[in-house]
Write an enzyme that holds these catalytic residues in place. Structure first.
Site, PDB file in Angstrom:
ATOM      1  N   ASP A 135      56.393 -25.278 -15.264  1.00  0.00           N
ATOM      2  CA  ASP A 135      56.117 -25.861 -13.946  1.00  0.00           C
ATOM      3  C   ASP A 135      57.455 -25.902 -13.206  1.00  0.00           C
ATOM      4  O   ASP A 135      58.441 -25.334 -13.686  1.00  0.00           O
ATOM      5  CB  ASP A 135      55.508 -27.272 -14.125  1.00  0.00           C
ATOM      6  CG  ASP A 135      54.626 -27.671 -12.938  1.00  0.00           C
ATOM      7  OD1 ASP A 135      55.019 -27.395 -11.788  1.00  0.00           O
ATOM      8  OD2 ASP A 135      53.567 -28.262 -13.165  1.00  0.00           O
TER       9      ASP A 135
ATOM     10  N   THR B  60      51.432 -13.396 -27.640  1.00  0.00           N
ATOM     11  CA  THR B  60      51.084 -12.213 -28.441  1.00  0.00           C
ATOM     12  C   THR B  60      49.770 -11.581 -27.980  1.00  0.00           C
ATOM     13  O   THR B  60      49.421 -10.500 -28.427  1.00  0.00           O
ATOM     14  CB  THR B  60      50.988 -12.548 -29.939  1.00  0.00           C
ATOM     15  OG1 THR B  60      50.255 -13.761 -30.065  1.00  0.00           O
ATOM     16  CG2 THR B  60      52.352 -12.706 -30.551  1.00  0.00           C
TER      17      THR B  60
ATOM     18  N   ASP C 224      52.693 -28.380 -29.238  1.00  0.00           N
ATOM     19  CA  ASP C 224      52.614 -27.004 -28.716  1.00  0.00           C
ATOM     20  C   ASP C 224      51.885 -27.011 -27.380  1.00  0.00           C
ATOM     21  O   ASP C 224      50.724 -26.633 -27.292  1.00  0.00           O
ATOM     22  CB  ASP C 224      51.884 -26.131 -29.749  1.00  0.00           C
ATOM     23  CG  ASP C 224      51.948 -24.650 -29.404  1.00  0.00           C
ATOM     24  OD1 ASP C 224      52.746 -24.271 -28.519  1.00  0.00           O
ATOM     25  OD2 ASP C 224      51.205 -23.879 -30.037  1.00  0.00           O
TER      26      ASP C 224
ATOM     27  N   LYS D  29      51.387 -29.471 -36.329  1.00  0.00           N
ATOM     28  CA  LYS D  29      51.384 -28.967 -34.945  1.00  0.00           C
ATOM     29  C   LYS D  29      50.157 -29.496 -34.218  1.00  0.00           C
ATOM     30  O   LYS D  29      49.036 -29.386 -34.712  1.00  0.00           O
ATOM     31  CB  LYS D  29      51.359 -27.433 -34.930  1.00  0.00           C
ATOM     32  CG  LYS D  29      51.342 -26.857 -33.509  1.00  0.00           C
ATOM     33  CD  LYS D  29      51.580 -25.361 -33.501  1.00  0.00           C
ATOM     34  CE  LYS D  29      50.317 -24.541 -33.586  1.00  0.00           C
ATOM     35  NZ  LYS D  29      49.626 -24.354 -32.309  1.00  0.00           N
TER      36      LYS D  29
ATOM     37  N   LYS E 277      53.302 -25.656 -24.445  1.00  0.00           N
ATOM     38  CA  LYS E 277      53.726 -24.498 -23.643  1.00  0.00           C
ATOM     39  C   LYS E 277      53.885 -24.852 -22.157  1.00  0.00           C
ATOM     40  O   LYS E 277      53.224 -24.301 -21.295  1.00  0.00           O
ATOM     41  CB  LYS E 277      52.734 -23.341 -23.813  1.00  0.00           C
ATOM     42  CG  LYS E 277      52.661 -22.839 -25.251  1.00  0.00           C
ATOM     43  CD  LYS E 277      51.859 -21.563 -25.366  1.00  0.00           C
ATOM     44  CE  LYS E 277      51.847 -21.006 -26.766  1.00  0.00           C
ATOM     45  NZ  LYS E 277      51.076 -21.828 -27.733  1.00  0.00           N
TER      46      LYS E 277
ATOM     47  N   ARG F  49      44.201 -22.041 -40.315  1.00  0.00           N
ATOM     48  CA  ARG F  49      42.953 -21.829 -41.051  1.00  0.00           C
ATOM     49  C   ARG F  49      43.096 -21.647 -42.562  1.00  0.00           C
ATOM     50  O   ARG F  49      42.246 -22.158 -43.302  1.00  0.00           O
ATOM     51  CB  ARG F  49      42.186 -20.670 -40.417  1.00  0.00           C
ATOM     52  CG  ARG F  49      41.581 -21.097 -39.080  1.00  0.00           C
ATOM     53  CD  ARG F  49      41.161 -19.929 -38.233  1.00  0.00           C
ATOM     54  NE  ARG F  49      42.327 -19.208 -37.719  1.00  0.00           N
ATOM     55  CZ  ARG F  49      42.238 -18.145 -36.936  1.00  0.00           C
ATOM     56  NH1 ARG F  49      41.049 -17.663 -36.603  1.00  0.00           N
ATOM     57  NH2 ARG F  49      43.330 -17.564 -36.480  1.00  0.00           N
TER      58      ARG F  49
HETATM   59  O1  C5P Z   1      44.701 -20.571 -38.125  1.00  0.00           O
HETATM   60  P1  C5P Z   1      45.984 -19.828 -37.984  1.00  0.00           P
HETATM   61  O2  C5P Z   1      46.896 -19.915 -39.185  1.00  0.00           O
HETATM   62  O3  C5P Z   1      45.816 -18.432 -37.471  1.00  0.00           O
HETATM   63  O4  C5P Z   1      46.708 -20.686 -36.868  1.00  0.00           O
HETATM   64  C1  C5P Z   1      47.907 -20.343 -36.339  1.00  0.00           C
HETATM   65  C2  C5P Z   1      48.336 -21.313 -35.253  1.00  0.00           C
HETATM   66  O5  C5P Z   1      49.420 -20.721 -34.581  1.00  0.00           O
HETATM   67  C3  C5P Z   1      47.285 -21.592 -34.199  1.00  0.00           C
HETATM   68  O6  C5P Z   1      47.487 -22.942 -33.739  1.00  0.00           O
HETATM   69  C4  C5P Z   1      47.597 -20.615 -33.110  1.00  0.00           C
HETATM   70  O7  C5P Z   1      47.281 -21.066 -31.822  1.00  0.00           O
HETATM   71  C5  C5P Z   1      49.094 -20.470 -33.224  1.00  0.00           C
HETATM   72  N1  C5P Z   1      49.608 -19.166 -32.776  1.00  0.00           N
HETATM   73  C6  C5P Z   1      49.234 -17.964 -33.352  1.00  0.00           C
HETATM   74  N2  C5P Z   1      49.760 -16.783 -32.938  1.00  0.00           N
HETATM   75  C7  C5P Z   1      50.637 -16.791 -31.970  1.00  0.00           C
HETATM   76  C8  C5P Z   1      51.041 -17.964 -31.375  1.00  0.00           C
HETATM   77  C9  C5P Z   1      50.495 -19.163 -31.810  1.00  0.00           C
HETATM   78  O8  C5P Z   1      48.426 -17.933 -34.256  1.00  0.00           O
HETATM   79  N3  C5P Z   1      51.147 -15.641 -31.619  1.00  0.00           N
END
Ligand code: C5P
Length: 235
Positions: free
Chosen positions: A70, A120, A65, A37, A67, A211
């Site tokens: 427009d 979220t 991603d 992503k 989003k 992460r």
């Molecule tokens: O590091 P982590 O596993 O939390 O990353 C999750 C990814 O998913 C990040 O790129 C974050 O922006 C995205 N994301 C999220 N929660 C959401 C929507 C998108 O963690 N509700």
């Protein structure tokens, strides 16, 4: 649930500042990971859009991603550009006009549009403050159904929403779920998390994970462990 190999269900979020760091991570992960992503940070600041074609040429899939939201003409043309870059998924905010335009822009390409229902970070009060008549649960369901009616092939749904969204849209829409933490991992700023196996059981087709892999001492082993956890419930 879509028939996919466990490895192809994992999407690693390349949440790093620039292309060099992203390329190092892709190199480290090697054939343990097939899907990445690229979000706004890397796309705008780090030459991440140039990485889309490079990853696609190397046989990897890319979830862009960005989003989009427009006027329809702009969304349609931008979506067509994303398709030309070779992306597999592109997110747009789940407003009917925007979704319709994105579906038109992706027509005839290999790009699938994913609708983002409600961020979220928003709760019921935020939606009321922004002028909406519905709370989060109802809004998510409403937009998921609108996406389906407009021929949008997929949705992003947090781990907390995945089950309800899957129930609302049935088996055919693609569900992509972030907020995943392998059992025993650091939760960080994610509030409602699910394990890889839990999210798949709730109806997710793909898991977006950042992460827990990027910050692991051995990212490749972390990815392989997650794929093994997926394989245990979706062989
Ligand atoms: O590091 P982590 O596993 O939390 O990353 C999750 C990814 O998913 C990040 O790129 C974050 O922006 C995205 N994301 C999220 N929660 C959401 C929507 C998108 O963690 N509700």
């Amino acid at each position: 649930m879509k028939p996919l190999s466990p490895r192809d269900r994992l999407i690693v979020a390349l949440d790093v500042a620039d292309r060099a760091a992203a390329e190092r991570m892709v190199e480290t992960l090697g054939d343990a990971v097939t899907f990445y992503k690229i979000g706004m940070e890397l796309a705008y600041g780090g030459d991440g859009l140039a990485l889309v074609g490079r990853l696609a040429a190397a046989g990897r899939k890319v979830f862009l991603d960005l989003k989009l939201h427009d006027i329809p003409n702009t969304v349609e043309r931008a979506t067509a550009q994303a398709a030309r870059l070779g992306a597999t998924f592109l997110t747009v905010h789940a407003y009917p006009q925007t979704m319709k335009a994105a579906v038109a822009g992706a027509a005839g390409s290999g790009l699938a549009i994913l609708g983002v229902t409600v961020l979220t970070s928003c709760d019921d009060e935020d939606l009321i403050e922004a002028g909406y008549r519905f709370g989060v649960v109802e809004m998510v369901r409403r937009r998921a159904e609108q996406a389906q009616a407009l021929g949008v092939p997929g949705l992003v749904a947090s781990a907390a929403e995945a089950k309800g969204v899957r129930e609302a849209v049935g088996p055919d829409m693609i569900l992509v779920t972030p907020g995943i933490r392998p059992a025993g991992a650091e939760v960080g700023d994610q509030k409602r998390v699910a394990t890889p196996a839990g999210a798949i059981r709730d109806g997710a087709d793909y898991l977006v994970i950042g992460r827990p892999i990027l910050a692991a001492a051995d990212p490749r082993a972390a990815a392989a462990a997650i794929v093994a956890e997926i394989a245990a419930v979706a062989p």
